[in-house]
Design a protein around this motif. Structure first.
Motif, PDB file in Angstrom:
ATOM      1  N   UNK A 236       0.818  -1.211   0.000  1.00 33.57           N
ATOM      2  CA  UNK A 236       0.000   0.000   0.000  1.00 33.57           C
ATOM      3  C   UNK A 236       0.854   1.265   0.000  1.00 33.57           C
ATOM      4  N   UNK A 237       0.409   2.245  -0.760  1.00 39.25           N
ATOM      5  CA  UNK A 237       1.053   3.551  -0.782  1.00 39.25           C
ATOM      6  C   UNK A 237       0.298   4.556   0.086  1.00 39.25           C
ATOM      7  N   UNK A 238      -0.765   4.104   0.741  1.00 38.47           N
ATOM      8  CA  UNK A 238      -1.531   5.000   1.602  1.00 38.47           C
ATOM      9  C   UNK A 238      -0.720   5.319   2.859  1.00 38.47           C
ATOM     10  N   UNK A 239      -0.834   6.544   3.378  1.00 42.13           N
ATOM     11  CA  UNK A 239      -0.046   6.905   4.558  1.00 42.13           C
ATOM     12  C   UNK A 239      -0.463   6.157   5.824  1.00 42.13           C
ATOM     13  N   UNK A 240      -1.700   5.722   5.867  1.00 39.67           N
ATOM     14  CA  UNK A 240      -2.219   4.987   7.022  1.00 39.67           C
ATOM     15  C   UNK A 240      -3.437   4.208   6.541  1.00 39.67           C
ATOM     16  N   UNK A 241      -3.664   3.029   7.107  1.00 41.86           N
ATOM     17  CA  UNK A 241      -4.846   2.250   6.764  1.00 41.86           C
ATOM     18  C   UNK A 241      -5.855   2.387   7.899  1.00 41.86           C
ATOM     19  N   UNK A 242      -6.950   3.058   7.613  1.00 45.54           N
ATOM     20  CA  UNK A 242      -8.011   3.228   8.595  1.00 45.54           C
ATOM     21  C   UNK A 242      -9.083   2.159   8.439  1.00 45.54           C
ATOM     22  N   UNK A 243      -9.134   1.546   7.283  1.00 46.60           N
ATOM     23  CA  UNK A 243     -10.061   0.444   7.028  1.00 46.60           C
ATOM     24  C   UNK A 243      -9.368  -0.501   6.056  1.00 46.60           C
ATOM     25  N   UNK A 244      -9.493  -1.786   6.311  1.00 41.25           N
ATOM     26  CA  UNK A 244      -8.968  -2.796   5.389  1.00 41.25           C
ATOM     27  C   UNK A 244      -9.797  -4.058   5.547  1.00 41.25           C
ATOM     28  N   UNK A 245     -10.140  -4.654   4.429  1.00 37.36           N
ATOM     29  CA  UNK A 245     -10.793  -5.954   4.455  1.00 37.36           C
ATOM     30  C   UNK A 245     -10.312  -6.757   3.261  1.00 37.36           C
ATOM     31  N   UNK A 246     -10.571  -8.050   3.301  1.00 35.89           N
ATOM     32  CA  UNK A 246     -10.174  -8.917   2.193  1.00 35.89           C
ATOM     33  C   UNK A 246     -11.182 -10.051   2.082  1.00 35.89           C
ATOM     34  N   UNK A 247     -11.419 -10.462   0.841  1.00 38.08           N
ATOM     35  CA  UNK A 247     -12.310 -11.575   0.545  1.00 38.08           C
ATOM     36  C   UNK A 247     -11.586 -12.525  -0.400  1.00 38.08           C
ATOM     37  N   UNK A 248     -11.828 -13.816  -0.211  1.00 35.55           N
ATOM     38  CA  UNK A 248     -11.163 -14.859  -0.977  1.00 35.55           C
ATOM     39  C   UNK A 248     -12.212 -15.809  -1.526  1.00 35.55           C
ATOM     40  N   UNK A 249     -11.997 -16.247  -2.762  1.00 35.78           N
ATOM     41  CA  UNK A 249     -12.884 -17.225  -3.379  1.00 35.78           C
ATOM     42  C   UNK A 249     -12.028 -18.260  -4.096  1.00 35.78           C
TER      43      UNK A 249
ATOM     44  N   UNK B 197      -9.595  -4.373   0.082  1.00 38.86           N
ATOM     45  CA  UNK B 197      -9.901  -2.952  -0.011  1.00 38.86           C
ATOM     46  C   UNK B 197      -9.177  -2.251   1.120  1.00 38.86           C
ATOM     47  N   UNK B 198      -8.433  -1.213   0.772  1.00 42.56           N
ATOM     48  CA  UNK B 198      -7.647  -0.464   1.740  1.00 42.56           C
ATOM     49  C   UNK B 198      -8.067   1.000   1.643  1.00 42.56           C
ATOM     50  N   UNK B 199      -8.379   1.603   2.778  1.00 41.78           N
ATOM     51  CA  UNK B 199      -8.915   2.967   2.781  1.00 41.78           C
ATOM     52  C   UNK B 199      -8.203   3.801   3.840  1.00 41.78           C
ATOM     53  N   UNK B 200      -7.851   5.014   3.469  1.00 41.32           N
ATOM     54  CA  UNK B 200      -7.319   6.006   4.405  1.00 41.32           C
ATOM     55  C   UNK B 200      -8.389   7.083   4.572  1.00 41.32           C
ATOM     56  N   UNK B 201      -8.678   7.440   5.807  1.00 40.21           N
ATOM     57  CA  UNK B 201      -9.715   8.438   6.087  1.00 40.21           C
ATOM     58  C   UNK B 201      -9.055   9.642   6.760  1.00 40.21           C
ATOM     59  N   UNK B 202      -8.991  10.745   6.019  1.00 39.15           N
ATOM     60  CA  UNK B 202      -8.259  11.911   6.498  1.00 39.15           C
ATOM     61  C   UNK B 202      -9.055  12.843   7.393  1.00 39.15           C
TER      62      UNK B 202
END
Length: 168
Positions: A23-36, A125-130
């Motif tokens: 990830x290039x985001x400065x911080x991960x405020x939300x992350x999830x993953x799904x596998x199939x 999905x990786x999300x940064x919330x500023x």
């Protein structure tokens, strides 16, 4: 007697360390993953799987995705641009993984990480919330997000979709 295979079922899993590390985001405020689980497709790269997952969705779903991303303030390009994946810029791509990333007008840049395994497909999905607006907005859409992503994965991994080859 014909035996019909059960459709693939996606499940939520821990976000793999490789997704976090890339990830290039400065911080991960939300992350999830799904596998199939999916049929082996050694000639299909992670980017092609990302295209099958997002661009291979029905037109109505693609439109809903685009509107949702717009509402989240994501800065995406044209959905049909060949160098983008349904508007998402490709930030890093190897045969086994691809990272898509987008800035945000509302302070919520995000990334999608897709990883292929021998017989699995993962999307994180990786999300940064500023700011508080970004946190509140994501909190309102996260439950729907956790429903939509598995359905997209299941559709892409479905054996009857395996013959559809997305563009490279």
């Amino acid at each position: 007697m014909t035996v019909v295979a059960a459709p693939p079922r996606a499940r939520q899993v821990d976000v793999p360390p490789a997704a976090r590390a890339s990830s290039a985001l400065p911080r991960l405020d939300y992350a999830d993953a799904f596998l199939v689980e999916c049929p082996p497709a050694p000639d299909r790269t992670a980017e092609q799987w990302a295209r099958a997952t997002l661009e291979g969705a029905p037109a109505a779903m693609r439109n809903r995705l685009r509107w949702g991303w717009f509402a989240l303030g994501l800065k995406l390009g044209p959905p049909d641009a060949a160098e983008l994946v349904l508007g998402w810029p490709v930030r890093r791509s190897t045969p086994d993984s691809v990272r898509l990333g987008a800035g945000s007008r509302l302070g919520m840049p995000a990334e999608l990480y897709v990883e292929r395994g021998a017989d699995t497909l993962l999307i994180a999905t990786l999300v940064h919330q500023r700011n508080p607006l970004a946190r509140a907005l994501w909190a309102s859409v996260a439950p729907r997000h956790r429903q939509v992503v598995p359905s997209l994965l299941e559709r892409a991994a479905s054996p009857d979709r395996g013959d559809r080859r997305p563009r490279a």
